[in-house]
Design an enzyme around this catalytic site. Structure first.
Site, PDB file in Angstrom:
ATOM      1  N   MET A 222      -9.476   7.492  -0.488  1.00  0.00           N
ATOM      2  CA  MET A 222     -10.615   7.681   0.644  1.00  0.00           C
ATOM      3  C   MET A 222     -11.050   9.096   0.189  1.00  0.00           C
ATOM      4  O   MET A 222     -10.511   9.940  -0.265  1.00  0.00           O
ATOM      5  CB  MET A 222      -9.523   8.017   1.844  1.00  0.00           C
TER       6      MET A 222
ATOM      7  N   ASP B 283      -5.153   3.019  -2.221  1.00  0.00           N
ATOM      8  CA  ASP B 283      -5.994   3.557  -1.309  1.00  0.00           C
ATOM      9  C   ASP B 283      -6.828   4.754  -1.581  1.00  0.00           C
ATOM     10  O   ASP B 283      -6.146   5.666  -1.570  1.00  0.00           O
ATOM     11  CB  ASP B 283      -5.362   3.545   0.077  1.00  0.00           C
TER      12      ASP B 283
ATOM     13  N   HIS C 181      -8.540   0.312  -3.630  1.00  0.00           N
ATOM     14  CA  HIS C 181      -9.428   0.046  -2.377  1.00  0.00           C
ATOM     15  C   HIS C 181     -10.165   1.376  -2.356  1.00  0.00           C
ATOM     16  O   HIS C 181      -9.526   2.310  -1.803  1.00  0.00           O
ATOM     17  CB  HIS C 181      -8.443  -0.397  -1.161  1.00  0.00           C
TER      18      HIS C 181
ATOM     19  N   HIS D 167      -1.642  -1.910  -4.368  1.00  0.00           N
ATOM     20  CA  HIS D 167      -2.839  -1.422  -3.517  1.00  0.00           C
ATOM     21  C   HIS D 167      -2.853  -0.016  -3.438  1.00  0.00           C
ATOM     22  O   HIS D 167      -2.054   0.665  -2.768  1.00  0.00           O
ATOM     23  CB  HIS D 167      -2.845  -2.073  -2.387  1.00  0.00           C
TER      24      HIS D 167
ATOM     25  N   SER E  72       0.778  -1.260  -0.158  1.00  0.00           N
ATOM     26  CA  SER E  72      -0.137  -0.026  -0.008  1.00  0.00           C
ATOM     27  C   SER E  72       0.938   1.024  -0.003  1.00  0.00           C
ATOM     28  O   SER E  72       1.719   1.288   0.995  1.00  0.00           O
ATOM     29  CB  SER E  72      -1.013  -0.221   1.284  1.00  0.00           C
TER      30      SER E  72
ATOM     31  N   ASP F 141      -5.711  -6.588   4.908  1.00  0.00           N
ATOM     32  CA  ASP F 141      -5.008  -5.181   4.771  1.00  0.00           C
ATOM     33  C   ASP F 141      -5.364  -4.248   6.248  1.00  0.00           C
ATOM     34  O   ASP F 141      -6.530  -4.384   6.855  1.00  0.00           O
ATOM     35  CB  ASP F 141      -6.166  -4.391   3.707  1.00  0.00           C
TER      36      ASP F 141
ATOM     37  N   GLY G 270      -9.020   3.854   7.166  1.00  0.00           N
ATOM     38  CA  GLY G 270      -8.765   5.314   6.978  1.00  0.00           C
ATOM     39  C   GLY G 270      -7.263   5.630   7.243  1.00  0.00           C
ATOM     40  O   GLY G 270      -6.898   6.822   6.727  1.00  0.00           O
TER      41      GLY G 270
ATOM     42  N   MET H 132     -12.579   3.353  -0.429  1.00  0.00           N
ATOM     43  CA  MET H 132     -13.161   3.753   0.875  1.00  0.00           C
ATOM     44  C   MET H 132     -13.946   5.065   0.762  1.00  0.00           C
ATOM     45  O   MET H 132     -13.381   6.115   0.999  1.00  0.00           O
ATOM     46  CB  MET H 132     -12.055   3.924   1.619  1.00  0.00           C
TER      47      MET H 132
ATOM     48  N   MET I 164     -10.822  -6.591   6.161  1.00  0.00           N
ATOM     49  CA  MET I 164      -9.906  -5.428   6.904  1.00  0.00           C
ATOM     50  C   MET I 164      -9.464  -5.855   8.078  1.00  0.00           C
ATOM     51  O   MET I 164     -10.216  -6.323   9.216  1.00  0.00           O
ATOM     52  CB  MET I 164     -10.765  -4.028   7.055  1.00  0.00           C
TER      53      MET I 164
HETATM   54  O1  LIG Z   1      -6.849   0.766   3.577  1.00  0.00           O
HETATM   55  C1  LIG Z   1      -5.599   0.828   4.416  1.00  0.00           C
HETATM   56  C2  LIG Z   1      -6.026   1.712   5.688  1.00  0.00           C
HETATM   57  O2  LIG Z   1      -7.315   2.099   5.334  1.00  0.00           O
HETATM   58  C3  LIG Z   1      -4.590   0.158   4.263  1.00  0.00           C
HETATM   59  O3  LIG Z   1      -4.289  -0.087   2.901  1.00  0.00           O
HETATM   60  C4  LIG Z   1      -3.440   0.738   5.025  1.00  0.00           C
HETATM   61  O4  LIG Z   1      -2.780   1.896   4.291  1.00  0.00           O
HETATM   62  C5  LIG Z   1      -2.192  -0.039   5.053  1.00  0.00           C
HETATM   63  O5  LIG Z   1      -0.991   0.463   5.826  1.00  0.00           O
HETATM   64  P1  LIG Z   1      -0.485  -0.533   6.801  1.00  0.00           P
HETATM   65  O6  LIG Z   1      -1.665  -0.547   7.935  1.00  0.00           O
HETATM   66  O7  LIG Z   1       0.052  -1.618   6.372  1.00  0.00           O
HETATM   67  O8  LIG Z   1       0.722   0.364   7.397  1.00  0.00           O
HETATM   68 FE   LIG Z   2      -6.324  -0.599   1.941  1.00  0.00          FE
END
Ligand SMILES: O=C(CO)[C@@H](O)[C@H](O)COP(=O)(O)O
Ligand SMILES: [Fe+2]
Length: 228
Positions: free
Chosen positions: A39, A37, A70, A35, A10, A175, A146, A72, A141
């Site tokens: 948001m 993300d 992903h 991946h 990510s 994740d 977030g 969100m 998750m």
């Molecule tokens: O979707 C998410 C958080 O919402 C993830 O994809 C995180 O960004 C993963 O990061 P780490 O927890 O591995 O640092």
């Molecule tokens: Fe994610």
């Protein structure tokens, strides 16, 4: 068993001013997918980027790398076509964000992308199960979505184990807080698509971390097949 170990960094935890070079660096370090993300500041209390950024990243990395989006976001229906046009390969939406998962799955597929379905920690796996036959990947998750860098929620592992027992060929992704210290729990439970943010991106040696995560998952898959 038709699934394999796949590791996807990510890039949320990387220097956001350098996302293109970070994506290239992760692929050079052996990532199987990226991946990304997304948001919207509404479904989750944070904002990242949208399809214009994805298009730029696609131009930067070329056609090869698999983009696992992903999403969100509160209205996942809104971004299916823009994300497909921007070069996304898989569109993972949250079950909590829609009232018509069946229609959304159809739209994603018709747009040429694979379908991922995510559940937050408070959502039961039984709510996801009716859709499992229509999706490519289930995302369990392991933190509240977030933010990167949160603590892994081990109590999500029964969801993964149950999904693996019911759907032996499904890609199952975890994740949140996944890294060398938590990967064995995920692998033993049956996850095969591993998202890892800070543990990979902030490491001095991302290549070794990615290789270690893949080995842990591959060994668990092999053990599972011998036990059958
Ligand atoms: O979707 C998410 C958080 O919402 C993830 O994809 C995180 O960004 C993963 O990061 P780490 O927890 O591995 O640092
Ligand atoms: Fe994610």
């Amino acid at each position: 068993m038709s699934y394999s170990a796949k590791i996807g960094p990510s890039i949320l935890s990387s220097d956001l001013a350098c996302l293109g070079t970070e994506c290239v660096r992760m692929m050079e370090c052996g990532a199987d997918f990226l991946h990304l993300d997304v948001m919207d500041g509404h479904f989750v209390p944070n904002i990242t980027f949208g399809h214009p950024m994805v298009e730029c990243l696609r131009n930067c990395v070329g056609p090869g790398p698999f983009f696992d989006m992903h999403m969100m976001v509160s209205r996942p229906e809104q971004w299916v076509k823009p994300m497909a046009a921007a070069g996304a390969n898989q569109y993972t939406f949250h079950l909590e964000a829609t009232t018509n998962a069946g229609n959304l799955i159809k739209e994603i597929r018709e747009s040429g992308m694979k379908v991922g379905l995510a559940i937050k920690p408070g959502t039961t796996v039984e709510e996801l199960a009716p859709w499992a036959g229509q999706i490519n990947m289930a995302l369990v998750m392991t933190v509240e979505p977030g933010f990167g860098g949160q603590k892994f929620m081990e109590d999500m592992m029964p969801k993964v184990s149950w999904l693996r027992s019911q759907f032996p060929s499904l890609d199952i992704e975890v994740d949140g807080g996944v890294g060398p210290s938590t990967i064995h729990k995920c692998a033993e439970a049956g996850a095969n698509m591993i998202v890892s943010g800070s543990a990979v991106v902030s490491s001095d040696d991302p290549r070794s971390v990615i290789a270690m995560l893949r080995t842990a998952v591959s060994e668990a898959i092999q053990k599972r097949s011998l036990d059958r």
